[in-house]
Design a protein around this motif. Structure first.
Motif, PDB file in Angstrom:
ATOM      1  N   LEU A 154     -12.957 -23.270 -25.147  1.00 12.88           N
ATOM      2  CA  LEU A 154     -13.864 -24.395 -24.913  1.00 12.88           C
ATOM      3  C   LEU A 154     -13.392 -25.331 -23.797  1.00 12.88           C
ATOM      4  CD1 LEU A 154     -15.097 -25.428 -28.490  1.00 12.88           C
ATOM      5  CD2 LEU A 154     -16.420 -24.419 -26.631  1.00 12.88           C
ATOM      6  N   PRO A 155     -12.094 -25.730 -23.727  1.00 12.48           N
ATOM      7  CA  PRO A 155     -11.677 -26.592 -22.609  1.00 12.48           C
ATOM      8  C   PRO A 155     -11.944 -25.980 -21.240  1.00 12.48           C
ATOM      9  CG  PRO A 155     -10.008 -26.584 -24.320  1.00 12.48           C
ATOM     10  CD  PRO A 155     -10.991 -25.528 -24.685  1.00 12.48           C
ATOM     11  N   LYS A 156     -11.684 -24.691 -21.109  1.00  5.46           N
ATOM     12  CA  LYS A 156     -11.937 -24.027 -19.835  1.00  5.46           C
ATOM     13  C   LYS A 156     -13.425 -24.026 -19.504  1.00  5.46           C
ATOM     14  CE  LYS A 156     -11.103 -19.690 -17.380  1.00  5.46           C
ATOM     15  NZ  LYS A 156     -10.548 -18.308 -17.492  1.00  5.46           N
ATOM     16  N   LEU A 157     -14.259 -23.730 -20.516  1.00  5.04           N
ATOM     17  CA  LEU A 157     -15.702 -23.758 -20.293  1.00  5.04           C
ATOM     18  C   LEU A 157     -16.186 -25.167 -19.963  1.00  5.04           C
ATOM     19  CD1 LEU A 157     -16.912 -21.425 -23.206  1.00  5.04           C
ATOM     20  CD2 LEU A 157     -16.825 -20.881 -20.775  1.00  5.04           C
ATOM     21  N   LYS A 158     -15.577 -26.166 -20.610  1.00  2.17           N
ATOM     22  CA  LYS A 158     -15.970 -27.544 -20.357  1.00  2.17           C
ATOM     23  C   LYS A 158     -15.654 -27.945 -18.923  1.00  2.17           C
ATOM     24  CE  LYS A 158     -15.361 -32.228 -22.163  1.00  2.17           C
ATOM     25  NZ  LYS A 158     -14.642 -33.066 -23.166  1.00  2.17           N
ATOM     26  N   SER A 159     -14.472 -27.585 -18.435  1.00  2.00           N
ATOM     27  CA  SER A 159     -14.109 -27.914 -17.054  1.00  2.00           C
ATOM     28  C   SER A 159     -15.009 -27.195 -16.059  1.00  2.00           C
ATOM     29  CB  SER A 159     -12.649 -27.547 -16.803  1.00  2.00           C
ATOM     30  OG  SER A 159     -12.446 -26.151 -16.972  1.00  2.00           O
ATOM     31  N   GLU A 160     -15.353 -25.937 -16.342  1.00  2.00           N
ATOM     32  CA  GLU A 160     -16.242 -25.202 -15.437  1.00  2.00           C
ATOM     33  C   GLU A 160     -17.639 -25.827 -15.404  1.00  2.00           C
ATOM     34  OE1 GLU A 160     -16.239 -21.198 -16.775  1.00  2.00           O
ATOM     35  OE2 GLU A 160     -14.201 -20.746 -16.040  1.00  2.00           O
ATOM     36  N   MET A 161     -18.147 -26.217 -16.572  1.00  2.00           N
ATOM     37  CA  MET A 161     -19.466 -26.844 -16.603  1.00  2.00           C
ATOM     38  C   MET A 161     -19.445 -28.207 -15.916  1.00  2.00           C
ATOM     39  SD  MET A 161     -21.455 -24.676 -18.028  1.00  2.00           S
ATOM     40  CE  MET A 161     -22.893 -25.636 -18.435  1.00  2.00           C
ATOM     41  N   ALA A 162     -18.338 -28.957 -16.072  1.00  2.00           N
ATOM     42  CA  ALA A 162     -18.234 -30.259 -15.409  1.00  2.00           C
ATOM     43  C   ALA A 162     -18.236 -30.093 -13.895  1.00  2.00           C
ATOM     44  CB  ALA A 162     -16.959 -30.975 -15.865  1.00  2.00           C
ATOM     45  N   GLN A 163     -17.482 -29.126 -13.395  1.00  2.00           N
ATOM     46  CA  GLN A 163     -17.489 -28.867 -11.959  1.00  2.00           C
ATOM     47  C   GLN A 163     -18.874 -28.456 -11.469  1.00  2.00           C
ATOM     48  OE1 GLN A 163     -14.448 -25.963 -11.230  1.00  2.00           O
ATOM     49  NE2 GLN A 163     -12.761 -27.332 -11.779  1.00  2.00           N
ATOM     50  N   LYS A 164     -19.564 -27.657 -12.262  1.00  2.00           N
ATOM     51  CA  LYS A 164     -20.904 -27.211 -11.870  1.00  2.00           C
ATOM     52  C   LYS A 164     -21.865 -28.391 -11.789  1.00  2.00           C
ATOM     53  CE  LYS A 164     -24.637 -24.166 -13.407  1.00  2.00           C
ATOM     54  NZ  LYS A 164     -25.060 -23.195 -14.460  1.00  2.00           N
ATOM     55  N   TYR A 165     -21.845 -29.295 -12.798  1.00  2.00           N
ATOM     56  CA  TYR A 165     -22.753 -30.433 -12.785  1.00  2.00           C
ATOM     57  C   TYR A 165     -22.369 -31.456 -11.727  1.00  2.00           C
ATOM     58  CZ  TYR A 165     -25.063 -28.824 -17.026  1.00  2.00           C
ATOM     59  OH  TYR A 165     -25.786 -28.098 -17.940  1.00  2.00           O
ATOM     60  N   ASP A 166     -21.082 -31.579 -11.421  1.00  2.00           N
ATOM     61  CA  ASP A 166     -20.666 -32.472 -10.336  1.00  2.00           C
ATOM     62  C   ASP A 166     -21.225 -31.994  -9.005  1.00  2.00           C
ATOM     63  OD1 ASP A 166     -19.342 -34.147 -12.022  1.00  2.00           O
ATOM     64  OD2 ASP A 166     -17.375 -33.193 -11.750  1.00  2.00           O
ATOM     65  N   ARG A 167     -21.179 -30.692  -8.785  1.00  2.00           N
ATOM     66  CA  ARG A 167     -21.754 -30.164  -7.536  1.00  2.00           C
ATOM     67  C   ARG A 167     -23.252 -30.409  -7.473  1.00  2.00           C
ATOM     68  NH1 ARG A 167     -18.062 -25.805  -8.512  1.00  2.00           N
ATOM     69  NH2 ARG A 167     -19.742 -24.577  -9.457  1.00  2.00           N
ATOM     70  N   GLN A 168     -23.949 -30.250  -8.614  1.00  2.00           N
ATOM     71  CA  GLN A 168     -25.388 -30.494  -8.632  1.00  2.00           C
ATOM     72  C   GLN A 168     -25.714 -31.966  -8.381  1.00  2.00           C
ATOM     73  OE1 GLN A 168     -26.914 -29.010 -12.323  1.00  2.00           O
ATOM     74  NE2 GLN A 168     -26.628 -26.842 -11.784  1.00  2.00           N
ATOM     75  N   LYS A 169     -24.902 -32.872  -8.953  1.00  2.00           N
ATOM     76  CA  LYS A 169     -25.135 -34.300  -8.728  1.00  2.00           C
ATOM     77  C   LYS A 169     -24.922 -34.663  -7.269  1.00  2.00           C
ATOM     78  CE  LYS A 169     -24.038 -35.960 -13.383  1.00  2.00           C
ATOM     79  NZ  LYS A 169     -23.093 -36.762 -14.198  1.00  2.00           N
ATOM     80  N   ARG A 170     -23.902 -34.074  -6.646  1.00  2.00           N
ATOM     81  CA  ARG A 170     -23.653 -34.368  -5.239  1.00  2.00           C
ATOM     82  C   ARG A 170     -24.798 -33.899  -4.361  1.00  2.00           C
ATOM     83  NH1 ARG A 170     -17.283 -32.431  -4.978  1.00  2.00           N
ATOM     84  NH2 ARG A 170     -16.444 -34.109  -6.302  1.00  2.00           N
ATOM     85  N   THR A 171     -25.304 -32.719  -4.637  1.00  2.00           N
ATOM     86  CA  THR A 171     -26.430 -32.222  -3.846  1.00  2.00           C
ATOM     87  C   THR A 171     -27.675 -33.075  -4.048  1.00  2.00           C
ATOM     88  OG1 THR A 171     -26.914 -30.665  -5.644  1.00  2.00           O
ATOM     89  CG2 THR A 171     -25.594 -29.854  -3.803  1.00  2.00           C
ATOM     90  N   LYS A 172     -27.909 -33.537  -5.287  1.00  2.00           N
ATOM     91  CA  LYS A 172     -29.045 -34.408  -5.537  1.00  2.00           C
ATOM     92  C   LYS A 172     -28.871 -35.758  -4.853  1.00  2.00           C
ATOM     93  CE  LYS A 172     -30.525 -32.418  -9.946  1.00  2.00           C
ATOM     94  NZ  LYS A 172     -30.713 -32.677 -11.400  1.00  2.00           N
ATOM     95  N   ALA A 173     -27.621 -36.284  -4.856  1.00  2.00           N
ATOM     96  CA  ALA A 173     -27.373 -37.569  -4.195  1.00  2.00           C
ATOM     97  C   ALA A 173     -27.573 -37.458  -2.696  1.00  2.00           C
ATOM     98  CB  ALA A 173     -25.952 -38.046  -4.498  1.00  2.00           C
ATOM     99  N   ILE A 174     -27.282 -36.305  -2.116  1.00  2.00           N
ATOM    100  CA  ILE A 174     -27.484 -36.117  -0.682  1.00  2.00           C
ATOM    101  C   ILE A 174     -28.963 -35.973  -0.360  1.00  2.00           C
ATOM    102  CG2 ILE A 174     -27.050 -34.540   1.251  1.00  2.00           C
ATOM    103  CD1 ILE A 174     -24.331 -33.958  -0.042  1.00  2.00           C
ATOM    104  N   GLU A 175     -29.711 -35.327  -1.232  1.00  2.00           N
ATOM    105  CA  GLU A 175     -31.124 -35.091  -0.970  1.00  2.00           C
ATOM    106  C   GLU A 175     -31.986 -36.301  -1.291  1.00  2.00           C
ATOM    107  OE1 GLU A 175     -32.107 -31.741  -3.270  1.00  2.00           O
ATOM    108  OE2 GLU A 175     -31.038 -30.289  -1.990  1.00  2.00           O
ATOM    109  N   SER A 176     -31.566 -37.197  -2.207  1.00  2.00           N
ATOM    110  CA  SER A 176     -32.407 -38.313  -2.629  1.00  2.00           C
ATOM    111  C   SER A 176     -32.662 -39.345  -1.534  1.00  2.00           C
ATOM    112  CB  SER A 176     -31.795 -38.989  -3.860  1.00  2.00           C
ATOM    113  OG  SER A 176     -30.490 -39.432  -3.582  1.00  2.00           O
ATOM    114  N   PRO A 177     -31.673 -39.776  -0.672  1.00  2.00           N
ATOM    115  CA  PRO A 177     -32.008 -40.736   0.387  1.00  2.00           C
ATOM    116  C   PRO A 177     -33.038 -40.202   1.357  1.00  2.00           C
ATOM    117  CG  PRO A 177     -29.652 -40.643   0.053  1.00  2.00           C
ATOM    118  CD  PRO A 177     -30.235 -39.520  -0.704  1.00  2.00           C
ATOM    119  N   VAL A 178     -32.962 -38.940   1.676  1.00  2.00           N
ATOM    120  CA  VAL A 178     -33.930 -38.359   2.598  1.00  2.00           C
ATOM    121  C   VAL A 178     -35.331 -38.411   2.010  1.00  2.00           C
ATOM    122  CG1 VAL A 178     -34.541 -36.269   3.854  1.00  2.00           C
ATOM    123  CG2 VAL A 178     -32.141 -36.878   3.542  1.00  2.00           C
ATOM    124  N   SER A 179     -35.468 -38.092   0.725  1.00  2.00           N
ATOM    125  CA  SER A 179     -36.779 -38.130   0.093  1.00  2.00           C
ATOM    126  C   SER A 179     -37.301 -39.554  -0.026  1.00  2.00           C
ATOM    127  CB  SER A 179     -36.698 -37.491  -1.293  1.00  2.00           C
ATOM    128  OG  SER A 179     -35.775 -38.188  -2.110  1.00  2.00           O
TER     129      SER A 179
END
Length: 232
Positions: A154-179
């Motif tokens: 579970l800790p390994k899966l938790k860290s992998e999911m956290a990294q995945k959602y962090d990348r998604q948040k960064r991409t959304k933060a980059i795309e939101s000012p343009v929109s």
């Protein structure tokens, strides 16, 4: 008449020769020595080595533990055998593999049945009636091991999911000012210049002079005559 019999005889001979060849090939292939489905059984080898230990003999609780580990391995093989048999049957029906795969599976099933009977007999030798529920205990142990592996991962899966959602948040933060900028530009109304021709005419207002009197406006002749008559 002979022209019709010649192709019929040719077809019959061809089909018969192919059938005989296929039967001969299958019998020859079935007689070959094939590799076993499971080449080794470490848990069984460990249990047999412990039984053969004489100086000093292995304690009974160690033998029971080794027998339980052997039963757990057999339960795993039972599950794998069911899955492999279903997949092999589908492949043979489609013609992707030969019938020798099913022959190997049948041999593995017989070997597994012999192994199960041996484990039940060894369990009853330690305690009468233990062989009736030793595989149930082994199934519970296997489920417990899978749950433990899932909990430790579970800790390994938790860290992998956290990294995945962090990348998604960064991409959304980059795309939101343009929109947002595109939406603001689209929603801003364009200024319409006012034309002097469309402006309404100014309304006359009463202007007051510095002395507090209203400015006098020139009177028409008709109004002058009316004022003179009133004075008279």
């Amino acid at each position: 008449m002979t022209s019709v019999l010649v192709p019929v005889v040719y077809v019959v001979v061809l089909v018969g020769s192919l059938y005989i060849f296929s039967q001969f090939y299958r019998k020859r292939a079935a007689g070959r020595i094939r590799d076993p489905w499971w080449p080794v059984h470490p848990e069984r080898d460990v249990y047999i080595s412990l039984l053969q230990q004489i100086d000093p003999p292995a304690p009974e609780y160690i033998l029971k533990a080794a027998l339980l580990r052997r039963a757990v391995a057999d339960v795993t093989r039972i599950h794998n055998m069911r899955e492999d048999k279903q997949a092999a049957t589908v492949l043979v029906q489609k013609g992707s593999v030969g019938d020798d795969l099913l022959v190997r599976l049948q041999a593995a099933e017989k070997e597994l049945e012999t192994e199960i009977l041996e484990v039940v007999g060894e369990a009853n030798s330690f305690k009468e009636g233990w062989g009736s529920y030793i595989f149930q205990t082994a199934s519970e142990m296997l489920a417990n091991e899978k749950t433990r592996e899932l909990y430790t991962s579970l800790p390994k899966l938790k860290s992998e999911m956290a990294q995945k959602y962090d990348r998604q948040k960064r991409t959304k933060a980059i795309e939101s000012p343009v929109s947002l900028t595109s939406q603001s530009v689209a929603s801003t109304p364009h200024a319409v210049p006012k034309s002097d021709s469309l402006a309404p005419p100014p309304t006359p207002q009463s202007a007051v002079t510095n002395d507090g009197e209203e400015p006098t406006t020139p009177l028409s002749p008709s109004s002058r005559t009316k004022k003179n008559k009133k004075r008279k």
